[in-house]
Design an enzyme around this catalytic site. Structure first.
Site, PDB file in Angstrom:
ATOM      1  N   SER A  64     -54.398  -6.418  35.296  1.00  0.00           N
ATOM      2  CA  SER A  64     -54.275  -6.157  36.623  1.00  0.00           C
ATOM      3  C   SER A  64     -52.987  -5.544  37.137  1.00  0.00           C
ATOM      4  CB  SER A  64     -54.578  -7.410  37.594  1.00  0.00           C
ATOM      5  OG  SER A  64     -55.983  -7.689  37.539  1.00  0.00           O
ATOM      6  N   ASP A 156     -57.670 -14.977  28.605  1.00  0.00           N
ATOM      7  CA  ASP A 156     -57.265 -13.443  27.881  1.00  0.00           C
ATOM      8  C   ASP A 156     -57.850 -13.454  26.371  1.00  0.00           C
ATOM      9  OD1 ASP A 156     -56.530 -12.314  30.493  1.00  0.00           O
ATOM     10  OD2 ASP A 156     -54.674 -13.705  30.054  1.00  0.00           O
ATOM     11  N   ARG A 187     -53.198 -23.352  30.341  1.00  0.00           N
ATOM     12  CA  ARG A 187     -52.488 -22.518  31.181  1.00  0.00           C
ATOM     13  C   ARG A 187     -53.025 -22.737  32.611  1.00  0.00           C
ATOM     14  NH1 ARG A 187     -54.430 -16.360  30.727  1.00  0.00           N
ATOM     15  NH2 ARG A 187     -54.220 -16.235  32.895  1.00  0.00           N
ATOM     16  N   ARG A 193     -50.733 -19.762  40.206  1.00  0.00           N
ATOM     17  CA  ARG A 193     -50.130 -19.063  40.865  1.00  0.00           C
ATOM     18  C   ARG A 193     -50.558 -18.973  42.505  1.00  0.00           C
ATOM     19  NH1 ARG A 193     -52.898 -13.342  38.666  1.00  0.00           N
ATOM     20  NH2 ARG A 193     -54.975 -13.851  39.450  1.00  0.00           N
ATOM     21  N   ARG A 263     -45.240 -11.210  31.885  1.00  0.00           N
ATOM     22  CA  ARG A 263     -45.776 -11.142  32.988  1.00  0.00           C
ATOM     23  C   ARG A 263     -45.245 -12.092  34.249  1.00  0.00           C
ATOM     24  NH1 ARG A 263     -52.186  -9.846  34.448  1.00  0.00           N
ATOM     25  NH2 ARG A 263     -52.301 -11.006  36.430  1.00  0.00           N
ATOM     26  N   LYS A 336     -54.705 -11.156  44.438  1.00  0.00           N
ATOM     27  CA  LYS A 336     -54.346  -9.798  44.119  1.00  0.00           C
ATOM     28  C   LYS A 336     -53.493  -9.396  45.082  1.00  0.00           C
ATOM     29  CE  LYS A 336     -57.067 -10.059  40.507  1.00  0.00           C
ATOM     30  NZ  LYS A 336     -56.820  -9.902  39.182  1.00  0.00           N
ATOM     31  N   HIS A 463     -60.644  -9.750  29.883  1.00  0.00           N
ATOM     32  CA  HIS A 463     -60.859  -8.045  30.332  1.00  0.00           C
ATOM     33  C   HIS A 463     -61.463  -7.500  29.193  1.00  0.00           C
ATOM     34  CE1 HIS A 463     -57.174  -8.862  33.034  1.00  0.00           C
ATOM     35  NE2 HIS A 463     -58.324  -9.562  33.529  1.00  0.00           N
TER      36      HIS A 463
END
Length: 514
Positions: A64, A156, A187, A193, A263, A336, A463
């Site tokens: 993203s 991921d 994680r 977040r 990131r 997002k 992804h």
């Protein structure tokens, strides 16, 4: 009276990739009459959203952050992953003054070098090769106390894939004759977040005080015990790694702490817990005065040294709009929101002149398979109101569902998410057409179209590197161009709006007037 604007709307369906095989494909198996009709009847094409086409290593899956930077920049932006790979290969990494300075200062004071980060080959938030290089640099420069605090992925990467990574580091420390893995944690805790500070606190306590729910002699043993408790990598509980006779790895004043994630979005909360004097996410049991280094800039207001500051991008779509006195809206859910603002603007936090922002809170659920529609109803309502308001020249919207629900690996939930999106797209397209506006529907990367890994049979939570759709809805009669990529979207929008493309944008328009 001001004239009502006919907006150019970009809808980004996060994680909505294109794959023709129906097996384990939530998008194919969902009932999507609206998207099916648009694909059949409107100008459309497939575009690349991964690998070299978005500035990532060849065949690397998109994500993203990368997707939105490319979408907004109108040029291929070489990502931190690629940049760091090159630095390590050419060995300039090993003389980075910020990193070497932190190590040397710790060594001369007899202090420890702590390295934390997502131990993963996923390449989305970090890469274990970079962490390995950092361990080697610390050892080469004379550090005796090197402590690795490993955040485990499984999101991921396949859900249970951390063992080989941990083994690699245990072998490396054995070879060096110094340093060790000091802690492991999923994680889910260390990289929140969404202000779920109770999770972050567990990671913070684990690293600062060397206190966790569990303790094992080796990282691999700790991981195997977590699997026996039915915890996948992402959810491994706070585990101290310390064998009989080994020194405690709790953090002390003057130690160096190097955060190897590149990131920003999932690095901010844990970083603020370490560095903000006025931090109030939770009551810190131990505050340590560390020499904290962030690998890249996680936020402009985090005032600690940064090894790789951002390269600024001139004339992104947002900046170009502002220079031409155009109004713009950015709108998404919490998950997002940073992507349609900070990342889409090329890493600029401050809104441009004429740029409004609307944040819709994502639902507070443990995992989004429990509420696959997320907050899409409210998001759509606000988006439709903005489209019909006559206030905006351009609107950028992200629907997170395909990605956030795709990450859970739960097929039924992902199908529900995609069906929800179809209903949302219907309302948005109708609103755009009712005011004579234009709509581009695309995605930033794939996810929901591949819900099971065919090689392992495990849920596919990561992804993909598959192409994504691009559909035009509007009054113009257009023909699509093949071979496009995400960085062609901004030039396409400008062309459709009848605006000049800035010289910095090297992307090409993907629709030509017939």
């Amino acid at each position: 009276m001001s004239v009502s604007k006919k907006p150019m709307v970009l809808v980004i369906l996060d994680g909505y990739g294109y794959r023709e095989d129906s097996q384990d494909n939530a998008i194919f198996n969902a009932k999507t009459p609206v998207m099916d009709a648009l694909w059949a009847q409107r100008p459309h094409t497939l575009i690349d959203a991964s690998g070299l086409e978005v500035g990532l290593p060849d065949r690397q899956m998109g994500n993203s952050e990368v997707g939105h930077v490319n979408l907004g920049a109108g040029r291929i932006v070489y990502q931190d992953l690629t940049r760091l790979d090159v630095e390590i290969k050419e060995r300039t990494f090993f003389s980075n003054p910020t990193l070497t300075g932190a190590v040397d200062k710790a060594v001369s004071a007899g202090k420890a070098v702590h390295i934390m980060g997502l131990l993963s080959a996923g390449g989305v938030h970090s890469h274990e090769d970079h962490i390995l290089a950092m361990v080697e640099m610390a050892a080469e420069r004379g550090a005796e106390k090197i402590y690795l605090h490993a955040f485990l992925d499984g999101r991921d990467t396949p859900p249970r894939s951390a063992k080989s990574s941990l083994q690699t580091f245990e072998d490396k420390f054995a070879e060096l004759g110094k340093g060790r893995v000091a802690s492991i944690i999923g994680r889910y805790y260390a990289m929140d977040r969404d202000n779920r500070w109770d999770r972050v606190e567990q990671a913070y306590d684990l690293m600062t005080m060397a206190k966790g729910e569990f303790q094992f002699d080796t990282a691999v043993a700790g991981l195997e015990a977590a699997y026996a408790r039915d915890e996948n990598d992402e959810f491994v509980k706070a585990t101290v790694i310390r064998a009989e006779g080994q020194a405690d790895a709790a953090m002390e004043d003057g130690d160096a702490l190097i955060f190897m994630n590149f990131r920003a979005d999932r690095a901010r909360e844990i970083t603020r817990a370490f560095v903000n004097a006025d931090f109030d996410g939770f009551a810190r049991k131990k505050v340590v005065n560390l020499n904290f280094i962030m690998l890249t800039e996680y936020a402009a207001d985090i005032k600690v040294p940064c090894a790789y500051p951002p390269a600024s991008l001139a004339n992104t779509l947002g900046e170009w709009m502002a220079k031409h006195d155009k109004t713009q809206l950015r709108i998404s859910e919490t998950e997002k929101y940073a992507h349609v603002t900070f990342f889409f603007n090329g890493g600029v936090e401050e809104p441009f002149k004429g740029e409004d922002r609307i944040l819709i809170n994502s639902p507070k659920v443990a995992t989004y398979d429990l509420q696959p529609e997320m907050s899409s109803a409210e998001l759509t309502e606000k988006l439709v109101a903005a489209i019909t308001s006559g206030k905006y020249d351009t609107i950028i919207c992200n629907y997170p569902n395909g990605d956030m629900v795709g990450h859970t690996g739960v097929m039924e939930a992902a199908v529900k998410a995609v069906e929800t999106l179809d209903h949302c797209v219907e309302q948005v397209a109708k609103a755009v057409e009712s005011v004579g506006g234009q709509l581009l529907i695309t995605a930033d990367h794939g996810n929901a179209e591949q819900m099971r890994d065919p090689s392992t049979g495990q849920a596919h939570t990561a992804h993909t590197n598959l192409p994504v759709p691009l559909i035009y809805v509007g009054e113009k009669s257009l023909k699509a161009v093949e071979g496009g990529k995400l960085s062609d979207i901004a030039p396409t929008m400008l062309t459709l709006m009848g605006m000049e493309i800035p010289k910095e944008m090297t992307g090409k328009p993907l629709f030509i007037v017939e």
